[in-house]
Design a protein around this motif. Structure first.
Motif, PDB file in Angstrom:
ATOM      1  N   LEU A 185      -7.653  -6.241  -2.290  1.00  0.00           N
ATOM      2  CA  LEU A 185      -8.191  -6.861  -2.515  1.00  0.00           C
ATOM      3  C   LEU A 185      -7.769  -8.609  -2.725  1.00  0.00           C
ATOM      4  CD1 LEU A 185     -10.749  -4.541  -3.725  1.00  0.00           C
ATOM      5  CD2 LEU A 185      -9.878  -5.431  -1.966  1.00  0.00           C
ATOM      6  N   GLY A 186      -7.275  -9.749  -2.191  1.00  0.00           N
ATOM      7  CA  GLY A 186      -8.433 -10.753  -2.968  1.00  0.00           C
ATOM      8  C   GLY A 186      -8.580 -11.777  -1.587  1.00  0.00           C
ATOM      9  N   THR A 187      -7.480 -13.034  -1.247  1.00  0.00           N
ATOM     10  CA  THR A 187      -7.699 -14.111  -0.295  1.00  0.00           C
ATOM     11  C   THR A 187      -8.448 -13.308   0.608  1.00  0.00           C
ATOM     12  OG1 THR A 187      -6.366 -15.688  -1.086  1.00  0.00           O
ATOM     13  CG2 THR A 187      -6.990 -15.924   1.065  1.00  0.00           C
ATOM     14  N   GLY A 188      -8.001 -12.588   1.229  1.00  0.00           N
ATOM     15  CA  GLY A 188      -8.693 -11.475   2.609  1.00  0.00           C
ATOM     16  C   GLY A 188      -8.195 -10.044   2.233  1.00  0.00           C
ATOM     17  N   ILE A 189      -8.528  -9.205   2.675  1.00  0.00           N
ATOM     18  CA  ILE A 189      -8.489  -7.633   2.557  1.00  0.00           C
ATOM     19  C   ILE A 189      -8.464  -7.231   3.570  1.00  0.00           C
ATOM     20  CG2 ILE A 189     -10.394  -6.382   2.174  1.00  0.00           C
ATOM     21  CD1 ILE A 189     -12.494  -7.481   1.375  1.00  0.00           C
ATOM     22  N   SER A 190      -6.833  -6.446   3.395  1.00  0.00           N
ATOM     23  CA  SER A 190      -6.834  -5.071   3.745  1.00  0.00           C
ATOM     24  C   SER A 190      -6.037  -3.707   3.039  1.00  0.00           C
ATOM     25  CB  SER A 190      -5.767  -5.660   4.902  1.00  0.00           C
ATOM     26  OG  SER A 190      -4.275  -6.631   4.329  1.00  0.00           O
ATOM     27  N   GLY A 191      -5.363  -3.028   3.767  1.00  0.00           N
ATOM     28  CA  GLY A 191      -4.295  -1.611   3.033  1.00  0.00           C
ATOM     29  C   GLY A 191      -3.813  -0.981   3.598  1.00  0.00           C
ATOM     30  N   THR A 192      -4.134   0.083   3.648  1.00  0.00           N
ATOM     31  CA  THR A 192      -3.106   1.260   4.002  1.00  0.00           C
ATOM     32  C   THR A 192      -3.752   2.055   4.586  1.00  0.00           C
ATOM     33  OG1 THR A 192      -1.617   2.077   2.520  1.00  0.00           O
ATOM     34  CG2 THR A 192      -1.249   0.612   3.674  1.00  0.00           C
ATOM     35  N   LEU A 193      -3.512   3.298   4.806  1.00  0.00           N
ATOM     36  CA  LEU A 193      -4.219   4.623   4.997  1.00  0.00           C
ATOM     37  C   LEU A 193      -3.490   5.956   5.295  1.00  0.00           C
ATOM     38  CD1 LEU A 193      -7.023   6.250   5.364  1.00  0.00           C
ATOM     39  CD2 LEU A 193      -7.062   6.449   7.098  1.00  0.00           C
ATOM     40  N   SER A 194      -3.119   6.794   4.646  1.00  0.00           N
ATOM     41  CA  SER A 194      -2.703   8.026   4.996  1.00  0.00           C
ATOM     42  C   SER A 194      -2.931   9.013   4.984  1.00  0.00           C
ATOM     43  CB  SER A 194      -1.346   8.204   3.238  1.00  0.00           C
ATOM     44  OG  SER A 194      -0.767   6.707   2.863  1.00  0.00           O
ATOM     45  N   VAL A 195      -2.551   9.811   5.811  1.00  0.00           N
ATOM     46  CA  VAL A 195      -3.140  10.992   6.293  1.00  0.00           C
ATOM     47  C   VAL A 195      -2.078  11.805   6.331  1.00  0.00           C
ATOM     48  CG1 VAL A 195      -4.993  12.461   7.882  1.00  0.00           C
ATOM     49  CG2 VAL A 195      -4.888   9.543   7.391  1.00  0.00           C
ATOM     50  N   GLY A 196      -2.624  13.516   5.900  1.00  0.00           N
ATOM     51  CA  GLY A 196      -1.557  14.700   6.020  1.00  0.00           C
ATOM     52  C   GLY A 196      -0.029  14.264   5.177  1.00  0.00           C
ATOM     53  N   GLY A 221       0.846  -1.117   0.240  1.00  0.00           N
ATOM     54  CA  GLY A 221       0.301   0.179  -0.179  1.00  0.00           C
ATOM     55  C   GLY A 221       0.919   1.072  -0.180  1.00  0.00           C
ATOM     56  N   TRP A 222       2.258   1.392   0.747  1.00  0.00           N
ATOM     57  CA  TRP A 222       3.270   2.439   0.765  1.00  0.00           C
ATOM     58  C   TRP A 222       3.162   2.823  -0.550  1.00  0.00           C
ATOM     59  CZ3 TRP A 222       8.441   1.348   0.419  1.00  0.00           C
ATOM     60  CH2 TRP A 222       9.222   3.270   1.076  1.00  0.00           C
ATOM     61  N   GLN A 268      -2.863  -4.793  13.619  1.00  0.00           N
ATOM     62  CA  GLN A 268      -2.515  -4.120  12.494  1.00  0.00           C
ATOM     63  C   GLN A 268      -2.804  -3.199  11.882  1.00  0.00           C
ATOM     64  OE1 GLN A 268       0.731  -6.641  11.373  1.00  0.00           O
ATOM     65  NE2 GLN A 268       0.982  -4.419  11.054  1.00  0.00           N
ATOM     66  N   ALA A 269      -2.294  -2.450  12.123  1.00  0.00           N
ATOM     67  CA  ALA A 269      -3.635  -0.783  10.730  1.00  0.00           C
ATOM     68  C   ALA A 269      -4.001  -1.528   9.388  1.00  0.00           C
ATOM     69  CB  ALA A 269      -2.301   0.761  10.763  1.00  0.00           C
ATOM     70  N   GLY A 270      -4.426  -0.705   9.452  1.00  0.00           N
ATOM     71  CA  GLY A 270      -5.821  -1.464   7.509  1.00  0.00           C
ATOM     72  C   GLY A 270      -6.574  -2.341   7.416  1.00  0.00           C
ATOM     73  N   GLU A 271      -6.628  -2.853   8.551  1.00  0.00           N
ATOM     74  CA  GLU A 271      -7.214  -4.493   8.520  1.00  0.00           C
ATOM     75  C   GLU A 271      -9.098  -4.134   8.200  1.00  0.00           C
ATOM     76  OE1 GLU A 271      -6.648  -7.072   8.534  1.00  0.00           O
ATOM     77  OE2 GLU A 271      -4.454  -7.312   9.597  1.00  0.00           O
ATOM     78  N   TYR A 272      -9.162  -3.196   6.794  1.00  0.00           N
ATOM     79  CA  TYR A 272     -10.240  -2.991   6.434  1.00  0.00           C
ATOM     80  C   TYR A 272     -11.456  -4.932   6.445  1.00  0.00           C
ATOM     81  CZ  TYR A 272      -8.126   1.577   5.396  1.00  0.00           C
ATOM     82  OH  TYR A 272      -6.473   2.057   4.991  1.00  0.00           O
ATOM     83  N   GLY A 273     -10.888  -5.325   6.014  1.00  0.00           N
ATOM     84  CA  GLY A 273     -11.160  -6.601   5.988  1.00  0.00           C
ATOM     85  C   GLY A 273     -12.245  -7.090   7.179  1.00  0.00           C
ATOM     86  N   HIS A 274     -11.887  -7.049   8.681  1.00  0.00           N
ATOM     87  CA  HIS A 274     -12.307  -6.989   9.722  1.00  0.00           C
ATOM     88  C   HIS A 274     -13.149  -6.161  10.380  1.00  0.00           C
ATOM     89  CE1 HIS A 274     -10.323 -10.753   9.208  1.00  0.00           C
ATOM     90  NE2 HIS A 274      -9.908 -10.439   8.992  1.00  0.00           N
TER      91      HIS A 274
END
Length: 313
Positions: free
Chosen positions: A141-152, A121-122, A167-173
């Motif tokens: 997006l794949g077997t699981g779903i997670s990612g990153t967030l960049s703010v400012g 994601g970075w 773990q930051a970015g666990e959108y799938g949960h």
């Protein structure tokens, strides 16, 4: 020691649930040698990683071998990058494995360890589809779903010492189907992953039609001609949008980048997610939605940059 930007080579390794990919690249991103192997289950995976890196290094001409100055290995699950520990992976069956010195000793190089999706994601944010923007959300997006967030202009990461818990970015949960959803392996009910991951899409299609399929690609391919496929994909997009609502309201990202294997579906996902967010959002601006530039190589590209620069910044 940070790699010399002009002359040095770096070794990047991306460990996945099914395969482990490795490359040695130069400063321009040109691949000098590469290989992919299956990822064994349990701690045997780390023997395979060390062997793969050693074989790639040995394949280089002697002069090039001396120019490989750093390496980075990105791992799934929970990762303590500061201490070089693979904290936990439910899919691969390891817990609290100290790996940093193991690779450094085997390869004779300084080795950085980090989380695969965080690094992928970075890479998409800093060097790919999100480059030049300060506020970007990346979904893998794949077997699981997670990612990153960049703010400012800063990557959001879990505080040091909390990686054993989250773990930051666990959108799938993020739960989105509280009452009638499926049980998620994390322990909650109706998480985004239970609706919108690759296995969830294939499972939902089989439940609607009675036809077992090999993967979500079959459902995406039939979306224009098969009402059942259309319904399953619409449901997955709805779950993704619902899971992102809180993130969008809290941080107002300019852009959402979709990566991972499912992103190969293309406009079905990007246009569908943008349309659903447009319907749902009222007080927050609707972000643009686009595909990642690096595809399934985002983790390798990010690992190479990490090895070369020494940090995610």
């Amino acid at each position: 020691m940070i790699a010399d930007a002009a002359t040095d080579l770096v070794l990047a390794v991306d460990v996945g649930g099914g395969t482990t990919k490795a490359e040695i690249t130069d400063a321009g991103g040109a691949v000098r040698c590469a290989a992919t192997v299956g990822t064994p289950h349990g701690e045997a995976a780390f023997d395979g990683i060390e062997r793969l890196g050693r074989e790639l290094l040995a394949a280089l001409p002697p002069g090039d071998r001396q120019r490989v100055t750093r390496a980075a290995v990105v791992l799934p699950g929970l990762v303590d990058s500061d201490r070089g520990i693979a904290v936990f992976s439910s899919n691969l069956g390891w817990r609290n494995v100290k790996v940093g010195h193991r690779f450094a000793d085997g390869w004779g190089l300084p080795v950085l360890i980090d989380h695969d999706v965080t690094v992928a994601g970075w890479a998409e944010w800093r060097f790919g589809a999100g480059r030049g923007l300060d506020d970007v959300c990346v979904l893998i997006l794949g077997t699981g779903i997670s990612g990153t967030l960049s703010v400012g202009g800063r990557l959001v990461r879990a505080p040091t010492g909390q990686l054993g818990l989250a773990q930051a970015g666990e959108y799938g949960h993020i739960p989105v189907r509280y009452r009638d959803g499926l049980r998620c392996p994390c322990g909650n009910t109706g998480c985004v992953e239970t609706v919108a991951s690759g296995p969830a899409i294939a499972r939902a299609y089989a439940a609607r039609t009675g036809h077992e399929i090999t993967g979500a690609e079959t459902v995406f391919a039939a979306v224009d001609t098969d009402p059942a496929a259309r319904a399953v994909i619409d449901d997955a997009i709805d779950a993704l949008a619902a899971g992102l609502l809180g993130v969008v309201h809290a941080s107002c990202p300019e852009l959402i980048v979709l990566g991972g294997g499912l992103a190969r579906a293309g406009a079905v996902l990007t246009d569908g997610l943008h349309a659903r967010l447009t319907t749902l959002l009222r007080v927050a601006p609707v972000p643009r939605v686009t595909l990642g530039e690096f595809g399934i190589r985002a983790g390798l590209i990010g690992a190479a940059h990490l090895a070369r620069t020494g940090e995610l910044r």
